[in-house]
Write a protein that holds these residues in place. Structure first.
Motif, short mmCIF file in Angstrom:
data_model
loop_
_atom_site.label_atom_id
_atom_site.label_comp_id
_atom_site.label_asym_id
_atom_site.label_seq_id
_atom_site.Cartn_x
_atom_site.Cartn_y
_atom_site.Cartn_z
N MET A 1 0.83 -1.20 0.00
CA MET A 1 0.00 0.00 0.00
C MET A 1 0.87 1.26 0.00
O MET A 1 1.90 1.31 0.66
CB MET A 1 -0.90 0.00 1.23
N ILE A 2 0.45 2.24 -0.79
CA ILE A 2 1.14 3.52 -0.78
C ILE A 2 0.28 4.48 0.04
O ILE A 2 -0.91 4.62 -0.22
CB ILE A 2 1.33 4.07 -2.20
N ARG A 3 0.91 5.10 1.02
CA ARG A 3 0.15 6.02 1.85
C ARG A 3 0.71 7.42 1.71
O ARG A 3 1.86 7.67 2.08
CB ARG A 3 0.26 5.57 3.30
N ILE A 4 -0.09 8.29 1.15
CA ILE A 4 0.31 9.69 1.02
C ILE A 4 -0.26 10.40 2.22
O ILE A 4 -1.47 10.38 2.45
CB ILE A 4 -0.24 10.29 -0.30
N ASP A 5 0.63 10.99 3.02
CA ASP A 5 0.21 11.49 4.32
C ASP A 5 0.43 13.00 4.43
O ASP A 5 1.55 13.47 4.57
CB ASP A 5 1.02 10.74 5.40
N ALA A 6 -0.65 13.74 4.34
CA ALA A 6 -0.64 15.20 4.51
C ALA A 6 0.49 15.86 3.73
O ALA A 6 1.27 16.64 4.26
CB ALA A 6 -0.55 15.55 5.99
N VAL A 7 0.57 15.54 2.45
CA VAL A 7 1.67 16.03 1.64
C VAL A 7 1.34 17.38 1.01
O VAL A 7 0.27 17.59 0.48
CB VAL A 7 2.02 15.00 0.54
N THR A 8 2.30 18.29 1.11
CA THR A 8 2.18 19.60 0.48
C THR A 8 3.39 19.83 -0.40
O THR A 8 4.50 19.47 -0.03
CB THR A 8 2.11 20.72 1.55
N LYS A 9 3.16 20.38 -1.59
CA LYS A 9 4.29 20.81 -2.43
C LYS A 9 4.13 22.28 -2.72
O LYS A 9 3.16 22.70 -3.34
CB LYS A 9 4.33 20.01 -3.74
N ARG A 10 5.08 23.06 -2.20
CA ARG A 10 5.06 24.50 -2.40
C ARG A 10 6.34 24.86 -3.14
O ARG A 10 7.43 24.43 -2.76
CB ARG A 10 5.00 25.21 -1.05
N TYR A 11 6.21 25.60 -4.23
CA TYR A 11 7.41 25.99 -4.98
C TYR A 11 7.97 27.28 -4.43
O TYR A 11 7.26 28.03 -3.75
CB TYR A 11 7.08 26.11 -6.47
N PRO A 12 9.26 27.55 -4.70
CA PRO A 12 9.91 28.75 -4.14
C PRO A 12 9.15 30.04 -4.44
O PRO A 12 9.14 30.96 -3.65
CB PRO A 12 11.28 28.77 -4.82
N ASP A 13 8.46 30.08 -5.59
CA ASP A 13 7.72 31.32 -5.90
C ASP A 13 6.37 31.40 -5.18
O ASP A 13 5.59 32.33 -5.41
CB ASP A 13 7.52 31.45 -7.42
N GLY A 14 6.11 30.42 -4.31
CA GLY A 14 4.90 30.49 -3.50
C GLY A 14 3.72 29.68 -4.03
O GLY A 14 2.73 29.51 -3.33
N THR A 15 3.82 29.21 -5.27
CA THR A 15 2.71 28.42 -5.82
C THR A 15 2.57 27.12 -5.04
O THR A 15 3.56 26.44 -4.77
CB THR A 15 3.00 28.00 -7.29
N VAL A 16 1.35 26.79 -4.71
CA VAL A 16 1.09 25.53 -4.04
C VAL A 16 0.53 24.54 -5.07
O VAL A 16 -0.55 24.76 -5.61
CB VAL A 16 0.12 25.70 -2.87
N ALA A 17 1.29 23.50 -5.37
CA ALA A 17 0.86 22.53 -6.38
C ALA A 17 -0.01 21.46 -5.74
O ALA A 17 -0.99 20.99 -6.33
CB ALA A 17 2.07 21.90 -7.05
N VAL A 18 0.36 21.06 -4.53
CA VAL A 18 -0.39 20.04 -3.81
C VAL A 18 -0.56 20.53 -2.38
O VAL A 18 0.38 21.02 -1.77
CB VAL A 18 0.35 18.68 -3.81
N ASP A 19 -1.80 20.44 -1.89
CA ASP A 19 -2.11 21.06 -0.61
C ASP A 19 -2.62 20.02 0.40
O ASP A 19 -3.75 19.55 0.27
CB ASP A 19 -3.15 22.16 -0.85
N ARG A 20 -1.80 19.68 1.35
CA ARG A 20 -2.15 18.73 2.42
C ARG A 20 -2.98 17.55 1.90
O ARG A 20 -4.10 17.30 2.36
CB ARG A 20 -2.90 19.45 3.54
#
Lengths: 377, 217
Positions: free
Chosen positions: A1-20
């Protein structure tokens, strides 16, 4: 099983690609990430093999943080299929497929044997083995892409819009092929697409993401269609939600009528006997394959004019096809009756729109009952 | 007798000898240029910001006349082949660096992503994917650099007969034998074409994976 746990990806310019984002991706099933562009679905996929590192949160593979093993070891244990296939133009088809086994240290011979085996598995003629990618069609290249991803027999397969760049006919073939391969191999597949129909067709579970990388709904496709979580999901699912949902209702329970079936070479007595029972007769050839509908009065024994018969729409196979196919057949047929055939295409009965309508209501009832049971537990 | 291929003895070489010398003086600088260009181009791909200044420097070097180089280099290497070859090597950079950078950059992004996803490290990705795919662009650059180098070697005659076939031009004047000049020009032209053809053949052999429709260019 793959468990993605509260993952956020924020780029240096502030864009949020994936939010919790939190998702549990079950083993041996196809989990589809779907959403409009900019919803972070590809970013999410690429975080699973660490082509993108999350800013916050963690991803666990069978309970272990994916950062605990060397990145290239992790990647070699996950097949990856990409849009436009991304084949190596300078390597032959066989060597393209043999790439990961070679990286893992298999001998050239072993790797190529394995590659040839995979070509067959994905439906490629082994005569193509010595060709280069530019000599293949887009659909063939994509099959090579799938074979290459499967070459080292990884437990996990990541697929990033793999079928988006091919024409609809080839896409459907590739989708069917993927379902067949999945039935044989039972991989843990994470599949990214922007095409909701593809998601519903392929997904065991579908995660709908909204712009800004937030999860809108995560459910099996039938549930998505019957109970969209909010207006965004409903809108994304698009028109004909009810009709499409019928794809998940089996047609096996439909009560078929055999009385209206009559052979083209039937004698006058049979014709007369049948004529009183039903408004239309379905004329079949001597093998039982449907030819078309006719009003009983227009038929003369031994001299059926095939030109005079009415179109019988598109037959469905009870048990294999869904209620959607049955209803489609009934709607297409000018008589309002759908024709049921067996695997060989021989008519086994007909069913009216009314009967299909009742079956749909019954199916809804069963779903509601199950939901009730689930809630009661 | 004064046959077309008989050269004055003070050239110190037969015609064939000069051809060999000419090829060496022309090709070694291109080879050296290639060896320098590969890592430089890779740096330019990796760190985009250094590409414009690198290109600027290469262009400036190309703009410096070889005579000016000779004046400086003679102090260190004397009137030697080395003095002739160093400027030629520097001139080749202006063609080779951009050719390699473009070649490496032209690798389709999905191919690179696939390589990364399959667990190729940066080094493996460079040698097994980017470099082989840049071969057509690199060879296109080599063709220009080689032909121009073959023609430029002649200038070496200015520093004491270091211009290989170019020396015949000088001899043609001294001995009043215009045939020597014609010979030099024709030979240099033919060498250029042969070298170019050899590179086209090399590319053909190295890239069986390229579409072969309308082959040639």
């Amino acid at each position: 099983m793959i468990r993605i746990d509260a993952v956020t990806k924020r780029y240096p310019d502030g864009t949020v690609a994936v939010d919790r984002l939190s998702l549990e991706i079950p083993d041996r099933a196809i989990t589809v990430l779907v959403g409009p562009s900019g919803c972070g679905k590809t970013t999410t996929l690429r975080m699973i093999n660490r082509m993108v590192e999350p800013t916050e949160g963690s991803i666990l593979l069978d309970g272990q943080d994916i950062r605990q093993q060397p990145v290239n070891t992790l990647r070699r244990s996950m097949g990856y299929v990409i849009q436009n296939a991304g084949l190596f133009p300078h390597r032959t088809i066989l060597d393209n497929i043999a790439t990961v086994p070679r990286l893992l240290g298999r001998s050239r011979r072993q790797a190529r044997d394995r590659a040839a085996e995979l070509m067959e598995r994905v439906g490629l003629d082994t005569a193509l083995a010595k060709r280069y990618p530019y000599q293949l069609s887009g659909g063939q290249q994509q099959r090579v892409g799938v074979a290459r991803a499967l070459a080292a027999d990884p437990p996990v397969l990541l697929m990033d819009e793999p079928f988006s760049a091919v024409d609809p006919v080839v896409r459907k073939q590739l989708q069917d092929e993927l379902l067949r391969i999945q039935e044989e191999l039972g991989k843990t597949i994470v599949f990214v697409t922007h095409d909701i129909d593809e998601a519903i067709k392929l997904g065991t579970r579908v995660a709908v993401l909204r712009t800004g990388g937030r999860l809108a709904q995560y459910a099996p496709p039938a549930e998505l269609l019957s109970a969209p979580a909010d207006a965004f999901v409903e809108d994304f699912l698009g028109a004909d939600r009810g009709i499409r949902r019928l794809s998940f209702f089996p047609s096996a329970d439909l009560e078929l009528q055999t009385a209206p079936l009559v052979r083209a070479d039937a004698d006058a007595g049979t014709l007369a006997a049948r004529a009183t029972a039903v408004p239309y007769l379905l004329v079949t050839d001597p093998d039982g394959r449907p030819l078309g509908w006719s009003e009983p009065g227009r038929l003369t024994a031994g001299a059926v004019d095939r030109e005079q018969l009415l179109d019988y729409g598109r037959p469905f196979v009870p048990g294999t096809d869904s209620l959607r196919a049955a209803l489609d057949g009934a709607v297409l047929s000018p008589t309002g009756w759908a024709v049921a055939v067996d695997g060989e295409g021989r008519a086994v009965g007909v069913v009216s729109q009314q009967v299909i309508g009742e079956a749909i209501r019954a199916a809804h009832g069963r779903v509601a009952e199950r939901a009730g049971e689930a809630a009661g537990r | 007798m004064n046959g077309f291929f008989d050269l004055p003895s003070d050239l110190g070489q037969s015609w064939l000898g000069l051809v060999g010398l000419h090829l060496r003086e022309a090709l070694l600088p291109v080879l050296a240029g290639l060896l320098v260009s590969l890592p430089v181009a890779q740096l330019c791909v990796r760190f985009r910001w250094i590409y414009p200044p690198v290109l600027g420097i290469a262009t400036v070097l190309y703009a410096i006349p070889s005579l000016a180089f000779f004046v400086v280099l003679i102090d260190y290497f004397g009137q030697s082949e080395t003095t002739v070859m160093i400027p030629l090597a520097l001139y080749s950079l202006v063609v080779l660096v951009p050719a390699i950078v473009d070649g490496v950059r032209s690798v389709p992004p999905e191919t690179l992503a696939a390589a990364q996803a399959m667990g190729f490290g940066a080094v493996r990705r460079y040698f097994q994917v980017q470099l082989p795919l840049a071969v057509p662009a690199i060879i296109a650059g080599l063709r220009v650099a080689t032909v121009s180098s073959i023609s430029l070697v002649s200038v070496g005659m200015l520093i004491g007969n270091q211009g290989a076939l170019g020396n015949m031009l000088y001899a043609a004047q001294t001995y009043g034998r215009p045939a020597l000049a014609v010979n030099a020009v024709l030979t240099i032209g033919v060498l250029g074409m042969l070298a170019d053809a050899a590179l086209v053949l090399l590319r053909f052999l190295l890239t069986p994976w390229m579409p072969r429709k309308g082959a040639g260019r």
